[in-house]
Design a protein around this motif. Sequence first.
Motif, PDB file in Angstrom:
ATOM      1  N   ALA A 252       0.848  -1.210   0.000  1.00 28.35           N
ATOM      2  CA  ALA A 252       0.000   0.000   0.000  1.00 28.35           C
ATOM      3  C   ALA A 252       0.875   1.249   0.000  1.00 28.35           C
ATOM      4  CB  ALA A 252      -0.917  -0.021   1.223  1.00 28.35           C
ATOM      5  N   GLU A 253       1.977   1.204   0.731  1.00 23.16           N
ATOM      6  CA  GLU A 253       2.907   2.340   0.746  1.00 23.16           C
ATOM      7  C   GLU A 253       3.464   2.561  -0.661  1.00 23.16           C
ATOM      8  OE1 GLU A 253       5.920   1.308   3.584  1.00 23.16           O
ATOM      9  OE2 GLU A 253       4.589   1.565   5.312  1.00 23.16           O
ATOM     10  N   LYS A 254       3.902   1.447  -1.308  1.00 21.00           N
ATOM     11  CA  LYS A 254       4.484   1.550  -2.653  1.00 21.00           C
ATOM     12  C   LYS A 254       3.459   2.109  -3.627  1.00 21.00           C
ATOM     13  CE  LYS A 254       8.036  -2.010  -2.622  1.00 21.00           C
ATOM     14  NZ  LYS A 254       8.248  -3.430  -2.848  1.00 21.00           N
ATOM     15  N   TYR A 255       2.202   1.668  -3.465  1.00 20.18           N
ATOM     16  CA  TYR A 255       1.148   2.132  -4.360  1.00 20.18           C
ATOM     17  C   TYR A 255       1.033   3.661  -4.308  1.00 20.18           C
ATOM     18  CZ  TYR A 255      -3.360   3.526  -6.041  1.00 20.18           C
ATOM     19  OH  TYR A 255      -4.342   4.219  -6.708  1.00 20.18           O
ATOM     20  N   LEU A 256       1.154   4.231  -3.094  1.00 19.73           N
ATOM     21  CA  LEU A 256       0.910   5.675  -2.951  1.00 19.73           C
ATOM     22  C   LEU A 256       2.036   6.547  -3.492  1.00 19.73           C
ATOM     23  CD1 LEU A 256      -0.741   6.200   0.550  1.00 19.73           C
ATOM     24  CD2 LEU A 256      -1.758   6.615  -1.695  1.00 19.73           C
ATOM     25  N   VAL A 257       3.280   6.048  -3.426  1.00 20.43           N
ATOM     26  CA  VAL A 257       4.414   6.902  -3.809  1.00 20.43           C
ATOM     27  C   VAL A 257       4.294   7.297  -5.295  1.00 20.43           C
ATOM     28  CG1 VAL A 257       6.937   7.001  -4.080  1.00 20.43           C
ATOM     29  CG2 VAL A 257       5.914   5.975  -2.027  1.00 20.43           C
ATOM     30  N   GLY A 258       4.374   8.614  -5.549  1.00 16.14           N
ATOM     31  CA  GLY A 258       4.255   9.125  -6.920  1.00 16.14           C
ATOM     32  C   GLY A 258       2.826   9.455  -7.316  1.00 16.14           C
ATOM     33  N   LYS A 259       1.854   9.057  -6.502  1.00 17.63           N
ATOM     34  CA  LYS A 259       0.443   9.339  -6.812  1.00 17.63           C
ATOM     35  C   LYS A 259       0.049  10.690  -6.211  1.00 17.63           C
ATOM     36  CE  LYS A 259      -0.949   5.164  -8.402  1.00 17.63           C
ATOM     37  NZ  LYS A 259       0.237   4.393  -8.207  1.00 17.63           N
ATOM     38  N   VAL A 260      -0.901  11.357  -6.867  1.00 13.78           N
ATOM     39  CA  VAL A 260      -1.511  12.540  -6.268  1.00 13.78           C
ATOM     40  C   VAL A 260      -2.405  12.047  -5.126  1.00 13.78           C
ATOM     41  CG1 VAL A 260      -3.190  14.393  -6.666  1.00 13.78           C
ATOM     42  CG2 VAL A 260      -1.398  13.933  -8.354  1.00 13.78           C
ATOM     43  N   ILE A 261      -2.237  12.673  -3.961  1.00 17.36           N
ATOM     44  CA  ILE A 261      -3.030  12.234  -2.809  1.00 17.36           C
ATOM     45  C   ILE A 261      -4.432  12.839  -2.881  1.00 17.36           C
ATOM     46  CG2 ILE A 261      -3.237  12.334  -0.276  1.00 17.36           C
ATOM     47  CD1 ILE A 261      -0.992  10.530  -1.125  1.00 17.36           C
ATOM     48  N   ASP A 262      -5.405  11.974  -2.956  1.00 17.68           N
ATOM     49  CA  ASP A 262      -6.802  12.417  -2.907  1.00 17.68           C
ATOM     50  C   ASP A 262      -7.653  11.241  -2.400  1.00 17.68           C
ATOM     51  OD1 ASP A 262      -7.037  10.664  -5.039  1.00 17.68           O
ATOM     52  OD2 ASP A 262      -7.186  12.221  -6.563  1.00 17.68           O
ATOM     53  N   GLU A 263      -8.955  11.443  -2.361  1.00 18.27           N
ATOM     54  CA  GLU A 263      -9.844  10.391  -1.822  1.00 18.27           C
ATOM     55  C   GLU A 263      -9.668   9.078  -2.582  1.00 18.27           C
ATOM     56  OE1 GLU A 263     -13.526  10.813  -0.412  1.00 18.27           O
ATOM     57  OE2 GLU A 263     -13.177  12.767   0.533  1.00 18.27           O
ATOM     58  N   ASN A 264      -9.514   9.170  -3.911  1.00 12.57           N
ATOM     59  CA  ASN A 264      -9.437   7.949  -4.723  1.00 12.57           C
ATOM     60  C   ASN A 264      -8.154   7.168  -4.461  1.00 12.57           C
ATOM     61  OD1 ASN A 264     -11.873   8.518  -5.898  1.00 12.57           O
ATOM     62  ND2 ASN A 264     -10.957   9.645  -7.615  1.00 12.57           N
ATOM     63  N   SER A 265      -7.024   7.895  -4.477  1.00 11.50           N
ATOM     64  CA  SER A 265      -5.752   7.165  -4.284  1.00 11.50           C
ATOM     65  C   SER A 265      -5.693   6.579  -2.872  1.00 11.50           C
ATOM     66  CB  SER A 265      -4.543   8.066  -4.568  1.00 11.50           C
ATOM     67  OG  SER A 265      -4.555   9.191  -3.730  1.00 11.50           O
ATOM     68  N   LEU A 266      -6.221   7.310  -1.878  1.00 15.23           N
ATOM     69  CA  LEU A 266      -6.195   6.783  -0.510  1.00 15.23           C
ATOM     70  C   LEU A 266      -7.160   5.607  -0.344  1.00 15.23           C
ATOM     71  CD1 LEU A 266      -5.808  10.114   1.473  1.00 15.23           C
ATOM     72  CD2 LEU A 266      -4.138   8.262   1.305  1.00 15.23           C
ATOM     73  N   ALA A 267      -8.304   5.659  -1.051  1.00 15.11           N
ATOM     74  CA  ALA A 267      -9.236   4.520  -0.977  1.00 15.11           C
ATOM     75  C   ALA A 267      -8.570   3.281  -1.574  1.00 15.11           C
ATOM     76  CB  ALA A 267     -10.527   4.857  -1.713  1.00 15.11           C
ATOM     77  N   GLU A 268      -7.840   3.465  -2.670  1.00 14.68           N
ATOM     78  CA  GLU A 268      -7.155   2.328  -3.298  1.00 14.68           C
ATOM     79  C   GLU A 268      -6.051   1.789  -2.365  1.00 14.68           C
ATOM     80  OE1 GLU A 268      -8.305   0.878  -5.954  1.00 14.68           O
ATOM     81  OE2 GLU A 268      -6.694  -0.623  -5.860  1.00 14.68           O
ATOM     82  N   ALA A 269      -5.318   2.719  -1.742  1.00 13.36           N
ATOM     83  CA  ALA A 269      -4.269   2.288  -0.793  1.00 13.36           C
ATOM     84  C   ALA A 269      -4.911   1.502   0.354  1.00 13.36           C
ATOM     85  CB  ALA A 269      -3.509   3.495  -0.258  1.00 13.36           C
ATOM     86  N   GLY A 270      -6.083   1.953   0.781  1.00 12.83           N
ATOM     87  CA  GLY A 270      -6.800   1.244   1.847  1.00 12.83           C
ATOM     88  C   GLY A 270      -7.147  -0.170   1.429  1.00 12.83           C
ATOM     89  N   LYS A 271      -7.578  -0.329   0.155  1.00 11.18           N
ATOM     90  CA  LYS A 271      -7.920  -1.688  -0.328  1.00 11.18           C
ATOM     91  C   LYS A 271      -6.680  -2.579  -0.334  1.00 11.18           C
ATOM     92  CE  LYS A 271     -11.625  -0.513  -3.475  1.00 11.18           C
ATOM     93  NZ  LYS A 271     -11.844  -0.118  -4.858  1.00 11.18           N
ATOM     94  N   VAL A 272      -5.552  -2.005  -0.792  1.00 15.69           N
ATOM     95  CA  VAL A 272      -4.313  -2.800  -0.837  1.00 15.69           C
ATOM     96  C   VAL A 272      -3.904  -3.191   0.596  1.00 15.69           C
ATOM     97  CG1 VAL A 272      -1.890  -2.820  -1.547  1.00 15.69           C
ATOM     98  CG2 VAL A 272      -3.582  -1.620  -2.962  1.00 15.69           C
TER      99      VAL A 272
END
Length: 290
Positions: free
Chosen positions: A232-252
Amino acid sequence: MRKFNYLVPKTLDEAVSLHESYGEKAKYIAGGTDVLVKIKEGKLKPDYLISLKHISDQDGPVMNHETGELAIGAYATHRSIEKSSTVRLNYPILHDAVSNIGSVQIRNVATIGGNLVNAVPSADGAIPLITLDAKAHIFGTKGQRTMELRRFFLGPGQCDLDRGEILTRLVIPAPAPRSGGAYVKHGRRSAMELPMLGAGVLLSLEEDMATCAKARICLGVAAPTPLRCIQAEKYLVGKVIDENSLAEAGKVAAEESKVRDSIRGVAWYRREMVGVLVKRMGLKAFERAK
Ligand SMILES: Cc1cc2nc3c(=O)[nH]c(=O)nc-3n(C[C@H](O)[C@H](O)[C@H](O)COP(=O)(O)OP(=O)(O)OC[C@H]3O[C@@H](n4cnc5c(N)ncnc54)[C@H](O)[C@@H]3O)c2cc1C
């Protein structure tokens, strides 16, 4: 309650040598909020309690202004950490955790070191310190050693201390610029209860104040030991932080978690809540980083 001898060493050397002399019959005690409960319940039967509370080298949080590191003595109470303005202003994720441990009465005596050495999966102190990349400083008969706190936990009730070793200090490296973090413990009540789940998220942003430069996501009660959600940490790096990216990180993170059914909650609900809490703490961390 069973009778025991209470020993009060003034130095680390003295404490370690007392432990060596009495071996299995001895137990270290700091605040005593875990040890004394276990003695009362008959789960522990030490003949000697070796107090760590009178060893001179026991600071609350102290900032080294040259290195930017924050050092916290292992015998610092949760309350002293909670009341530190340095922690409240610069490490709010740690403040979130310590200010919700037990009650004020418990926090006035219980120590951060006791919380970590006790190594229960629900220990609130571990999660924020792991997200902050804290190092554990340890002293024993062979001298000093240092290790990453994330590697300190071996299983429920088990940590990487050899017999007689003392956890002396936690050292948090200087935070990356534009960082923010948040921790929540989720349970039926917010106070005086061990959590069903704990979730901590720490984010560092790029100069655009939107893209994730570094992420740390750590869960409590989601595995036998505190769990870093590396994917989940790797998924977030380089992404724009918003509700969608954080929801996806939560799923991972939910996929990475190893939650089980227990008296405090069923596995499917806890897994769902990992997603919810990671997103929620991510948004809070993002706000705090800005
Ligand atoms: C009513 C109540 C509510 C609580 N609520 C919470 C909560 O919300 N969240 C939470 O996480 N915990 C909670 N706890 C658990 C407990 O208070 C914490 O884990 C506390 O931080 C333990 O610290 P202590 O100094 O009292 O440890 P102690 O009881 O003194 O020691 C705990 C263990 O660590 C060892 N030890 C202590 N310090 C060191 C050291 N520096 N080096 C080596 N070994 C050491 C001892 O030998 C013992 O095995 C609660 C406890 C009670 C009784």
